[in-house]
Each structure stands twice: as structure tokens, then as C-alpha cells.
Design an enzyme around this catalytic site. Sequence first.
Site, PDB file in Angstrom:
ATOM      1  CB  CYS A 114      17.506  15.862  -2.453  1.00 12.02           C
ATOM      2  SG  CYS A 114      16.515  17.105  -0.140  1.00 12.02           S
ATOM      3  CG  HIS A 144      22.371  12.003  -0.832  1.00 11.86           C
ATOM      4  ND1 HIS A 144      21.607  13.120  -1.251  1.00 11.86           N
ATOM      5  CD2 HIS A 144      21.547  12.438   0.493  1.00 11.86           C
ATOM      6  CE1 HIS A 144      20.648  13.437  -0.823  1.00 11.86           C
ATOM      7  NE2 HIS A 144      20.966  13.210  -0.190  1.00 11.86           N
ATOM      8  CG  HIS A 173      22.198  18.649  -0.053  1.00  8.13           C
ATOM      9  ND1 HIS A 173      21.864  18.295  -2.044  1.00  8.13           N
ATOM     10  CD2 HIS A 173      21.393  18.484   0.891  1.00  8.13           C
ATOM     11  CE1 HIS A 173      21.186  16.863  -0.872  1.00  8.13           C
ATOM     12  NE2 HIS A 173      20.839  17.326   0.106  1.00  8.13           N
TER      13      HIS A 173
END
Lengths: 265, 399
Positions: free
Chosen positions: B165, B293, B327
Amino acid sequence: MSALQVHVEGIGLWSASLADFAALKAQERGEPVTPPAARPAASTLPANERRRAPESVLLAVEVAGQAVAMSGRGAAELACVFSSAYGDQLISDYMCTTLAQAPTELSPTRFHNSVHNAPAGYWTIATGCHAPSNAISAGHASFGAGLVEAATLCITEQQPVLLVCSDIAGHGPLGEMSGSQLSFGCALVLSPQSSERSLVRLDLMLEPHAGPMLHPAPRTGAWQEANPMASAAWPLMQNLARGDGECTLAAAETLALRVVMETAA
Amino acid sequence: MPVPIQPLAVSAYTATSALGHGLESHVAALSATRGGLRPNDFSSAPLACWIGRVEGVEDAALPAAHAVWECRNNRLAWLGLRQDGFLERALDIRQRYGAARVALVLGTSTASIGATEEAYRRLDDDGHMPPDLRRPLIHAPHSLAGFVAEALGLEGPCLTVSTACSSSAKVFASAERLIRLGLVDAAVVGGVDTLCDSVLFGFNALELVSPDPCRPFDQARRGISIGEAAGFALLERTGMAPHAPRLLGYGESSDAHHMSTPHPEGLGAELALRDALARANLHADQVDYINLHGTASLKNDEVEAALVTRSFPTTTRASSTKGFTGHTLGAAGILEAAFALQAIEHGLVPANLGCTTPDAACGPQFAWEVEQRSVDVAVSNSFGFGGNNACLVFGRAPA
């Protein structure tokens, strides 16, 4: 364009027939070599991690550990670049098989081990390395592109960098696509400055629009042709074993990387 | 500590996500605090969760000349490239500098594994892939960058970054180094990740998927909502685009802690942040906005909230946009870089959508509601499996 200059301080190598760089040098001299055990030892990992780690991690950690040991540097201080054309093909094959049949039974451990940066993750955890770590891929140019990424990091940041390039053998329908039939890994510790640790200096130059030059040579049946990373790395690994020479690697589809070796490091 | 870098111009950028195609739809959704998550309608056996799905990916067929690259991920890449005039800008850049003088660095976590999954669902009687999917190029991590290089006709360094990620945040760092050393004059950076069974069932197996729309930094958060996105940016030396927003710095680090949970004290995240500010030659109190994040996983949000609370003054505003888009994994870095750039361009601090009762670790920096305020410096955090961290700093061009 002026050349990028990096100094090689350590070299790691593993294949089914060659346990390390010393074995390659012996083979180049025409001496007999003893093949390694079937599973890379990867002794940098703690024993419990070594049992659990997937094959792609064992292979990458094995060659990384060899190169760092030869360099005499501490692994924790080294930024690292892990390059692989296919990542862990065995886990991908397992995952795609499971997802096709019983998706809710997917193993959580195999899923988190499936990330392309799993070798970088295991390596930095085992060595306590907080430096930047990268995991890259560039198809058949994964070796040359990895060398460019590692060398640019080494020179811009003026710090030593560990480069690890490895691909395991594929399996199943995916293995038929990758054409990787055996495992191969190699690793280099690169430094921006020459020192008593330096083995050789590499001068790297990009040569654009080199499409035809990068077409694969006719197959000779040599073992390294059964692994795309091995066949890409082989010209440089041979030069390193001999201690001199020049070679041209693929850095991208039509971009060549000229690598000239200077022993007066 | 790293030394400051010469800023680079971000002379064009674009984003496509569950919020829509192109930047305008993103600004509209963020301004109105209108999220893009929906009940999961993806895959042959959809899990009961919410997803951030991009409309119309299925219809964005690749031009016939590039048919060998056909797959959902490359369709999303192609759709994303055609927003905000990005494709034309990238072709202009190629024309101006030459094809070999433009690097291409793209991040993705799963590339086109969705096509490999489909091939395994349709194996023939002998266990081989069906003929239409026997295309080796799409069954490899480099599928995305290989396709985009061909579509844009680029012949410079071409790299896939795949660090879970943090992938499409780290592309800015690799590209900056190539430009700094003069190996290229410009770079196309970005990333694309698409919904696929591997990530939906994989994160489900790790018990990290929320049954409800994700709630970043909420006390009652229950995990992530997975999304998909494509984003791209052009990096050049500032002299070529003096009024464009800038990449001021970046930081990269490793947690050295665990494969799938962050360091409990946020050690790696803090190292990446510190490095990024040092490269940008800035102090924490000069940061106006941080796009976090903020995945809505229990651990990430706890650690990141503590980092923000201890590192920044209350004048710094912070929010996660994962409640809007889900996400987007390997595309999160570039998507949220675009949000950081939009914050600068439009004075738009997005709400932290999904949070109603903030976690006790959250300080006064958190922007729970959308805010209009001047943003000169914006930071974006991206953390990945394997303890792989990246932090980007963007800034307004000097007047």
C-alpha cells in the site's frame, strides 16, 4: 551522458547448481563444484521464520545474506532494492487455485506473504533495518532496471545499497506463462565510494532506442535460460567472476544498460 | 538525515476512483462530503462488505493495437489516463524531451492478478489457461507499466514499484532520483489497483475487512473497505512549469517489525515523515494539511493518530479520505497525493468521512468536517505490509 559509477563490495548467488559466488568462480576456472541443498539456507532469518517463510523469501534472503557478509557491512545500515519479475509464483498459483474453488478458505498467512515486497519485509525485520526498502519488477528487464534503481539510490543518497534480484521456479498454469522453470537469485552490495571493501567498479550507461540489440540471443540450452532473471543477470555475473569485461543488459523494453567493469576500484 | 532536494514541478495530475472519473468529480465529492462506497457487488461470490468501485471500467476497452494487454487493471489505467487531458500532456512531454528522456514509474500491489484469477476459474480439461487469457504479459507484476509504456510510447527507464500500500507513493522518490541524476528530464508517475478476489478474500482472511463502510479513526472502526483507483502525475524541473504545484520532499523507511501489522510506536512512519520534512527543508509547524493513511484498521489508526498528535501543532489539519474512496491499496499513494495537491489548489481540507466518535488517540489536528482554508504545504502518508512506509510533501509554487 556521463556514467553512473558504483563500487561492488559484496556478491551473492544461488541456483540449484551453484551455492554461492565462490562456486561460480570455481566453475569459471573449470573446477568441479558441489551443488547446494535443495532449499536455500537463508541463515539470516531466525529459525522459526525460516520454517514459515515461503521459497521466494528464502531465496532472496540467502543471496542477500551472502552479499552483505562479503561486504563486511551491517545489514541494518543498508537501503535495499528487491527485484523480481514474477514475485512468489507458487503463492500466486495457490491463491488463484483456492480462489477458483473455495475463496473463503484462503490462508491469511499466504495472503500476506503474497505481496511483492515480502522478501524485503522479512529481510528488514530479520536484520532490524529501518532504511528504505523497495520491491520492484520490470518484466524481462527486472535485473537491469533493478541495477539502475539501486545505483541511482546509492549515488543520490550517497549511501551503500543492497540489490537483490531473484525469481523462483513457477508451477501450474501460471508457471506456463512465466517460463521460469528453476530458481535463481543474485545480490550485490553497492557503494558510492571506493574503499578497502571494493571489489570492482561498475560504470553504468543508459543506451536508448536499443530494441534490436536487446532481442534474446538464440537459445543454447544453458541452464540459466530456464529462468528469466538468471539469463538477464548472467553476462554481468560472468564478468564479475572473471574480474573484467563489458556487457549490455536490458533496462526496459528498448533501453539498454551498458555495464563496464573496472578492477582498479 | 537526508539533505534538501530541489523541488520538482507536478505539471499535470489526474485521479479516477469511486468518486468519479477525473479531478472535478473528486473536488465536488470532497466539497459536499459525499462518499463513493457501495455494498459489494464485485466477484462471483461477493463478500458482505462495502467497496469503492469505479464506474464504467468494464466498458473502457483498450485500443485494438494494445489488445494483448486487455484486463480490468489496464482498462482502469486507460480510463484514468484519458481524464483531465493527462494523456495529451504526457504525449506533449514525450514530444518535448524525447521518448527515452521520460521515465515511467508506476505502483501497483496486485497488477492484473484478476486476469490470472479468471484464467484459473476457466482452466481447460488439461489444466491450462483458456486461449484468450494465454497472454504472458498480463500474468506478471509489470503488466501495468508495460501497458502504459506502450500506450504512451515511452522508452526511458520503466519500473513497477510493488510495496503493497505504499507502492504509488514511492514512485515519486524513484522518479526524483532519476531526474536529479540527469538520466531523464521528466517522469510519468502513478499507480493503478483494481478490485479482485485476491485482495477481497485475502484481507477478509486476515479479518481486516469491515462489514460496514469503513470508519477511519472512529472508536468503533471495524476494518477497511477495499477500493480501486488510477492516478497519474507528471514530474519536471520547476523551470519548465514555474506555476505548477511542487513535490518538495519524500521519505521512505522500513518498520522492521511485522509483515502485516505496523510498529506499535509508529517508528517507521515517524522516520519516513522526518525524512520527508528534511528533504523538503520544512518543519512540522509549516505543514497545513496531512492526508493520512487512515485505513480504519484498528492498529494503523491508533498508531497514526498518536504520531499526528505528538508531531504537529493544532494549526496542522489532518484527515483520512479512505471513507470516501475505500482503501485503494497500491493506488492509494497516487490517489491521496492528488487529494493533497487538490487541498493546495482549492484550499480544500476534506472531512474524515465515516468517523462519528473519534478514537481517544486523536488530537485537535483532526478535521472531522470539511474545511475551506489556505493550504500551502500538504503531506500524504502511505504505509504498506512488510512495514514499508512512504511520506510525500507537496507545496504551492512561490508567488
